[in-house]
Design a protein around this motif. Structure first.
Motif, mmCIF file in Angstrom:
data_model
loop_
_atom_site.group_PDB
_atom_site.id
_atom_site.type_symbol
_atom_site.label_atom_id
_atom_site.label_comp_id
_atom_site.label_asym_id
_atom_site.label_seq_id
_atom_site.Cartn_x
_atom_site.Cartn_y
_atom_site.Cartn_z
ATOM 1 N N LEU A 95 -4.206 14.184 18.906
ATOM 2 C CA LEU A 95 -4.548 12.828 18.451
ATOM 3 C C LEU A 95 -4.473 12.798 16.930
ATOM 4 O O LEU A 95 -5.174 13.558 16.251
ATOM 5 N N TYR A 96 -3.623 11.920 16.403
ATOM 6 C CA TYR A 96 -3.505 11.764 14.956
ATOM 7 C C TYR A 96 -4.474 10.680 14.497
ATOM 8 O O TYR A 96 -4.498 9.572 15.050
ATOM 9 N N THR A 97 -5.273 10.976 13.451
ATOM 10 C CA THR A 97 -6.249 9.994 12.973
ATOM 11 C C THR A 97 -6.492 10.114 11.462
ATOM 12 O O THR A 97 -6.238 11.166 10.868
ATOM 13 N N GLY A 111 -3.752 17.684 4.068
ATOM 14 C CA GLY A 111 -4.025 17.083 2.762
ATOM 15 C C GLY A 111 -2.736 17.009 1.961
ATOM 16 O O GLY A 111 -1.715 17.592 2.351
ATOM 17 N N THR A 112 -2.758 16.295 0.864
ATOM 18 C CA THR A 112 -1.537 16.085 0.082
ATOM 19 C C THR A 112 -1.856 15.813 -1.383
ATOM 20 O O THR A 112 -2.937 15.305 -1.697
ATOM 21 N N LEU A 113 -0.885 16.136 -2.237
ATOM 22 C CA LEU A 113 -1.024 15.740 -3.645
ATOM 23 C C LEU A 113 -0.367 14.395 -3.895
ATOM 24 O O LEU A 113 -0.322 13.914 -5.018
ATOM 25 N N SER A 114 0.166 13.782 -2.824
ATOM 26 C CA SER A 114 0.936 12.546 -3.007
ATOM 27 C C SER A 114 0.104 11.409 -3.581
ATOM 28 O O SER A 114 0.628 10.555 -4.282
ATOM 29 N N LYS A 115 -1.191 11.349 -3.273
ATOM 30 C CA LYS A 115 -2.039 10.269 -3.796
ATOM 31 C C LYS A 115 -2.722 10.687 -5.085
ATOM 32 O O LYS A 115 -2.916 9.866 -5.981
ATOM 33 N N THR A 116 -3.145 11.942 -5.162
ATOM 34 C CA THR A 116 -3.887 12.360 -6.348
ATOM 35 C C THR A 116 -2.960 12.607 -7.540
ATOM 36 O O THR A 116 -3.363 12.418 -8.679
ATOM 37 N N ALA A 136 0.834 -1.212 0.000
ATOM 38 C CA ALA A 136 0.000 0.000 0.000
ATOM 39 C C ALA A 136 0.863 1.254 0.000
ATOM 40 O O ALA A 136 2.031 1.201 0.347
ATOM 41 N N GLY A 137 0.259 2.334 -0.418
ATOM 42 C CA GLY A 137 0.916 3.636 -0.191
ATOM 43 C C GLY A 137 1.288 4.409 -1.439
ATOM 44 O O GLY A 137 1.477 5.603 -1.357
ATOM 45 N N ARG A 138 1.411 3.689 -2.579
ATOM 46 C CA ARG A 138 1.864 4.448 -3.742
ATOM 47 C C ARG A 138 0.774 4.588 -4.804
ATOM 48 O O ARG A 138 0.013 3.649 -5.027
ATOM 49 N N ASP A 152 -6.039 13.517 5.822
ATOM 50 C CA ASP A 152 -7.076 13.322 4.793
ATOM 51 C C ASP A 152 -6.423 12.792 3.508
ATOM 52 O O ASP A 152 -6.822 13.157 2.416
ATOM 53 N N TYR A 153 -5.430 11.893 3.669
ATOM 54 C CA TYR A 153 -4.492 11.578 2.584
ATOM 55 C C TYR A 153 -5.112 11.024 1.309
ATOM 56 O O TYR A 153 -4.637 11.287 0.223
ATOM 57 N N ASP A 154 -6.179 10.192 1.383
ATOM 58 C CA ASP A 154 -6.711 9.658 0.116
ATOM 59 C C ASP A 154 -8.231 9.850 0.008
ATOM 60 O O ASP A 154 -8.919 9.090 -0.645
ATOM 61 N N GLY A 206 3.768 18.395 1.957
ATOM 62 C CA GLY A 206 3.105 17.087 2.029
ATOM 63 C C GLY A 206 2.758 16.783 3.477
ATOM 64 O O GLY A 206 3.031 17.579 4.391
ATOM 65 N N THR A 207 2.163 15.611 3.703
ATOM 66 C CA THR A 207 1.675 15.257 5.035
ATOM 67 C C THR A 207 2.800 15.177 6.061
ATOM 68 O O THR A 207 2.644 15.635 7.199
ATOM 69 N N GLY A 208 3.923 14.598 5.661
ATOM 70 C CA GLY A 208 5.043 14.454 6.595
ATOM 71 C C GLY A 208 5.463 15.818 7.131
ATOM 72 O O GLY A 208 5.641 16.013 8.339
ATOM 73 N N ASN A 209 5.585 16.788 6.228
ATOM 74 C CA ASN A 209 5.938 18.148 6.624
ATOM 75 C C ASN A 209 4.832 18.760 7.489
ATOM 76 O O ASN A 209 5.102 19.416 8.509
ATOM 77 N N GLN A 265 -9.136 4.653 7.243
ATOM 78 C CA GLN A 265 -8.113 4.382 8.245
ATOM 79 C C GLN A 265 -6.916 3.659 7.620
ATOM 80 O O GLN A 265 -7.089 2.691 6.875
ATOM 81 N N TYR A 266 -5.737 4.181 7.956
ATOM 82 C CA TYR A 266 -4.530 3.547 7.454
ATOM 83 C C TYR A 266 -3.920 2.705 8.570
ATOM 84 O O TYR A 266 -3.578 3.241 9.610
ATOM 85 N N PRO A 267 -3.856 1.367 8.398
ATOM 86 C CA PRO A 267 -4.082 0.605 7.173
ATOM 87 C C PRO A 267 -5.386 -0.205 7.133
ATOM 88 O O PRO A 267 -5.613 -0.877 6.148
ATOM 89 N N SER A 321 1.339 12.881 -7.338
ATOM 90 C CA SER A 321 2.547 12.092 -7.066
ATOM 91 C C SER A 321 3.270 12.646 -5.842
ATOM 92 O O SER A 321 3.311 13.869 -5.663
ATOM 93 N N PRO A 322 3.891 11.756 -5.042
ATOM 94 C CA PRO A 322 4.672 12.258 -3.911
ATOM 95 C C PRO A 322 5.859 13.095 -4.378
ATOM 96 O O PRO A 322 6.432 13.871 -3.620
ATOM 97 N N ASP A 323 6.222 12.919 -5.643
ATOM 98 C CA ASP A 323 7.379 13.617 -6.188
ATOM 99 C C ASP A 323 7.140 15.118 -6.305
ATOM 100 O O ASP A 323 8.085 15.897 -6.372
HETATM 101 C C1 LIG Z 1 -1.563 7.541 5.932
HETATM 102 C C2 LIG Z 1 -0.792 8.374 4.961
HETATM 103 N N1 LIG Z 1 -0.833 9.691 5.064
HETATM 104 C C3 LIG Z 1 -0.175 10.482 4.200
HETATM 105 C C4 LIG Z 1 0.571 9.969 3.167
HETATM 106 C C5 LIG Z 1 1.268 10.892 2.206
HETATM 107 O O1 LIG Z 1 2.328 11.541 2.821
HETATM 108 P P1 LIG Z 1 3.151 12.676 2.056
HETATM 109 O O2 LIG Z 1 2.167 13.754 1.688
HETATM 110 O O3 LIG Z 1 4.148 13.133 3.080
HETATM 111 O O4 LIG Z 1 3.762 12.075 0.836
HETATM 112 C C6 LIG Z 1 0.657 8.590 3.028
HETATM 113 C C7 LIG Z 1 1.482 7.996 1.953
HETATM 114 O O5 LIG Z 1 1.714 6.842 1.847
HETATM 115 C C8 LIG Z 1 -0.059 7.774 3.933
HETATM 116 O O6 LIG Z 1 -0.024 6.434 3.827
#
Ligand SMILES: Cc1ncc(COP(=O)(O)O)c(C=O)c1O
Length: 480
Positions: A256-258, A320-325, A131-133, A293-295, A194-197, A263-265, A327-329
């Motif tokens: 609280l992170y949710t 939120g992030t563009l990583s799923k919609t 999962a994740g990409r 709200d990643y996906d 992105g979400t990490g930041n 829900q991941y995963p 690309s994480p790049d």
């Molecule tokens: C739960 C979750 N949140 C966020 C992301 C995206 O993170 P980022 O925006 O830092 O790439 C991912 C990517 O796999 C994810 O699994």
């Protein structure tokens, strides 16, 4: 009863390929499995392209000095998995599935044994169902290039705005109103990488050394790592099939992170009554909820649920992030909060010299402004819906699927003892999978496979799920 062997060439079946297969009689894995594994790899890496005729079972058995049964059984297996097709009277051919899948070649993440002629797909091709990409191949090249040309027009600035480009914040507010039904303006938005930041900025603003941060368990390991790196004490918060369990949440959490949308995963969508209870918990304890709200843009046959942020903006920060919609790049996401909190985070961001690249934001703004991102999203929703339908069709009959109404992954629930067996056998047969165990901090409540269908082609998702369905059937039947 007479059986028809479609793999025995009855006429001239000399293959145009000379297969450099080498099998090891010393290996623990049977010759049939070794041969099937070799052929799968050759089909994935293009050595055996679609339409290629394979040698007859008799010819290949003679070449390899093995019994013909070894070859017919390997062919039969690959035939059942959809890799091969028999054409009556003329032999066995590599099935003509979408070529996109053939390009998908990844390097295995773990070490593989250096046994000569190993049965495993060593250093070659796997179908990646972890999962994740997302799928990053289908994009509008013209729109992408136009966005980057536009991004090069403004001159570089001496002092980047810690909130992000005003133009992009306006466009993101509009995007969130349309895509997520959120009543927000640019004053609520800070553009992240992105979400990490975003998680790191939340930690900077809301946590400190020793502060207690609740994180879903099982959950996104990045949230745990980022909060812990900022000195927080991580408190695992149990999750069931619907999402985070509110009853029993500690009252001394600062954050609280949710992941309520999916829900991941485990894949749950937090039901509305539980959302309400979570928010009243936050109101009564003073905790801030960090809503990932990643996906959320992807859901299938179900009505959208409001974001927690939309239900009570005073207690929630949404990431939120563009990583799923996209690309994480790209490295662009957003943080949504009250203007006061967003202002405080912007100040802290400046203090730690953190920023999102201006030209990258310009490019994203152009994609949003011209409707290119919306078009891409619509295309990807259809594409993922097709892949998800294949997963449900092939795996639904062999195990209980959860979380299949949203996002880019599903949970295939299985007895705990069966999970590692399935992961290992799938790997031996070229399919990479994740298990729930990897995402846990504490006790595991739900066991199974986390199957991502984002980054493999439709054809590979189908092949991978066929292989997996057979393995699951066998493993469940053999389980005590
Ligand atoms: C739960 C979750 N949140 C966020 C992301 C995206 O993170 P980022 O925006 O830092 O790439 C991912 C990517 O796999 C994810 O699994």
């Amino acid at each position: 009863m007479a059986t028809i062997d479609p793999f025995v060439g009855t006429t001239c079946v000399r293959s145009s390929v000379d297969l450099p297969v080498s099998l090891s009689r010393e290996a623990a894995v049977p010759l049939t499995a070794q041969l099937a594994g070799w052929l799968r790899r050759a089909m994935l890496d293009g050595t055996l392209p679609p339409g290629e005729r394979l040698p007859s079972s008799r010819a290949l058995a003679a070449q390899l000095k093995v019994s013909r049964t070894v070859v017919t059984e390997a062919y039969q297996q690959l035939y059942a998995e959809g890799w091969l097709e028999g054409r009556h009277g003329s032999g066995t051919f590599v099935a003509d599935m979408e070529t996109a899948g053939m390009e998908r070649v990844v390097t295995p993440p773990r070490e593989t044994p250096s046994d000569p002629g190993p049965p495993e797909p060593a250093a070659a091709a796997f179908i990646d169902l972890t999962a994740g990409r997302p799928w990053v191949r289908d994009y509008d090249r013209a729109a992408w290039k136009r966005a980057w040309r536009r991004a090069g027009e403004p001159p570089p600035v001496a002092e980047p705005d810690p909130y992000g480009l005003p133009r992009l914040r306006e466009l993101l507010a509009d995007h969130l109103r349309r895509a997520r039904g959120m009543a927000v303006g640019p004053e609520n938005i800070l553009v992240t990488r992105g979400t990490g930041n975003g998680l790191d900025l939340c930690a900077l603003a809301l946590l400190g050394a020793g502060a207690r941060a609740g994180v879903e368990d099982p959950g996104y390991h990045v949230a745990r790592t980022v909060f812990a790196a900022r000195g927080a004490e991580i408190v695992p918060c149990p999750v069931d099939a619907d999402g985070v369990i509110v009853d029993g949440l500690p009252r001394d959490l600062r954050v609280l992170y949710t992941t309520p949308a999916h829900q991941y995963p485990l894949g749950g969508r937090l039901p509305i009554p539980r959302r309400e209870r979570l928010l009243s918990w936050a109101r009564s304890t003073g905790a801030t909820i960090v809503e990932d709200d990643y996906d959320a843009e992807f859901r299938y046959d179900v009505a959208p649920l409001p974001a927690l942020y939309g239900l009570d903006p005073s207690r929630v920060v949404l990431l939120g992030t563009l990583s799923k919609t996209l690309s994480p790049d790209v490295g662009v996401g957003w943080l949504v909060g009250t203007p006061e909190l967003v202002g405080r985070i912007a100040g802290l961001r400046r203090a730690v010299a953190d920023r999102t690249s201006g030209p990258v934001q310009e490019a994203v703004a152009t994609l949003l402004e011209r409707g290119d991102l919306d078009r891409h999203l619509r295309r990807m929703r259809l594409e993922y819906a097709r892949r998800r339908a294949v997963v449900v069709e092939l795996l639904g009959p062999v195990c209980r699927l959860r979380g299949d109404t949203a996002g880019l992954h599903v949970l295939a629930e299985l007895p705990a003892a069966v999970v590692p067996v399935v992961v290992e056998r799938a790997r031996e047969r070229g399919v990479l999978l994740d298990a729930t165990g990897r995402h846990h901090h504490g006790r595991e409540r739900l066991h199974g496979l986390v199957i991502g269908y984002g980054s493999a082609s439709l054809a590979d998702v189908r092949r991978g799920c066929r292989v997996l369905a057979a393995i699951v059937r066998e493993a469940v039947a053999a389980a005590p």
